[in-house]
Design a protein around this motif. Structure first.
Motif, short mmCIF file in Angstrom:
data_model
loop_
_atom_site.label_atom_id
_atom_site.label_comp_id
_atom_site.label_asym_id
_atom_site.label_seq_id
_atom_site.Cartn_x
_atom_site.Cartn_y
_atom_site.Cartn_z
N GLU A 1 4.73 -3.52 -19.26
CA GLU A 1 5.28 -2.54 -18.33
C GLU A 1 4.88 -1.11 -18.72
N GLU B 1 6.74 -4.38 -10.39
CA GLU B 1 6.85 -5.81 -10.66
C GLU B 1 6.48 -6.09 -12.10
N LYS B 2 7.12 -7.12 -12.66
CA LYS B 2 6.71 -7.63 -13.96
C LYS B 2 6.99 -9.12 -13.99
N THR B 3 6.11 -9.86 -14.64
CA THR B 3 6.29 -11.30 -14.77
C THR B 3 6.13 -11.69 -16.23
N SER C 1 13.03 -12.02 -20.50
CA SER C 1 13.90 -11.42 -19.47
C SER C 1 13.56 -11.88 -18.06
N ASP D 1 11.24 -12.54 -14.49
CA ASP D 1 10.48 -11.74 -13.54
C ASP D 1 11.34 -10.64 -12.93
N TYR D 2 10.68 -9.57 -12.52
CA TYR D 2 11.34 -8.44 -11.87
C TYR D 2 10.47 -7.99 -10.71
N ARG D 3 11.10 -7.70 -9.60
CA ARG D 3 10.42 -7.08 -8.46
C ARG D 3 11.30 -5.96 -7.94
N SER D 4 10.70 -4.80 -7.74
CA SER D 4 11.43 -3.66 -7.21
C SER D 4 11.95 -3.98 -5.82
#
Length: 158
Positions: free
Chosen positions: A111, A145-147, A151, A153-156
């Motif tokens: 990130e 976004e992060k995969t 923790s 996956d994350y998507r705004s």
């Protein structure tokens, strides 16, 4: 809310120990916007900035910055990146959009590398165009976004 992990038992800064974390495929996408006058954007797109091809130089700056993130951000781990891509788009009027996609296979995420990449690319655009316009604004800069990783996956949302 999770506790902050960059503090030791004395409340002082530390680099997080990732020794026991699993190696996973990790990706992060970050974006930023540069707002400028329409004539500045058109001059960039036409390749008429006297210092050279603004987007080509900004692209290289973003890649270089991603690779050097641990030298800029004190608690970031130096990690081997497997890919960095910088892409540009615009609204045809007064906004230039920069997106960085950074990938690795490792024990910690990318990130900060993606955020550093778009920041450096944006600053490079500013540097190359400041003779034409000094009141350009950079931002917002954010993680989209992060995969991968513990923790998840994350998507705004926006």
């Amino acid at each position: 809310m999770e506790s902050l992990t960059h503090f030791n038992e004395q409340g002082r800064a530390r680099m997080v120990d990732i020794t026991d974390k699993d190696v996973t495929s990790r990706t992060a996408i970050a974006v930023t916007t540069i707002t400028m006058r329409p004539d500045t954007l058109q001059t960039i797109k036409a390749g008429k900035i006297g210092k050279g091809d603004v987007l080509a130089v900004a692209q290289v700056a973003g890649i270089m910055a991603a690779k050097q993130t641990s030298a800029w951000i004190p608690m970031c781990h130096p990690i081997a990146l497997s890919g960095v891509n910088i892409a540009f788009d615009d609204n045809g009027q007064d906004e230039l959009y920069i997106e960085a996609t950074v990938k690795t296979t490792g024990k910690t995420g990318v990130e900060m590398e993606a955020l550093t990449a778009v920041s450096a690319a944006g600053l490079t655009v500013y540097d190359m165009c400041k003779a034409l316009q000094k009141d350009m604004t950079i931002g917002p800069t954010r993680l989209m976004e992060k995969t991968g990783g513990k923790s998840g996956d994350y998507r705004s949302g926006s």
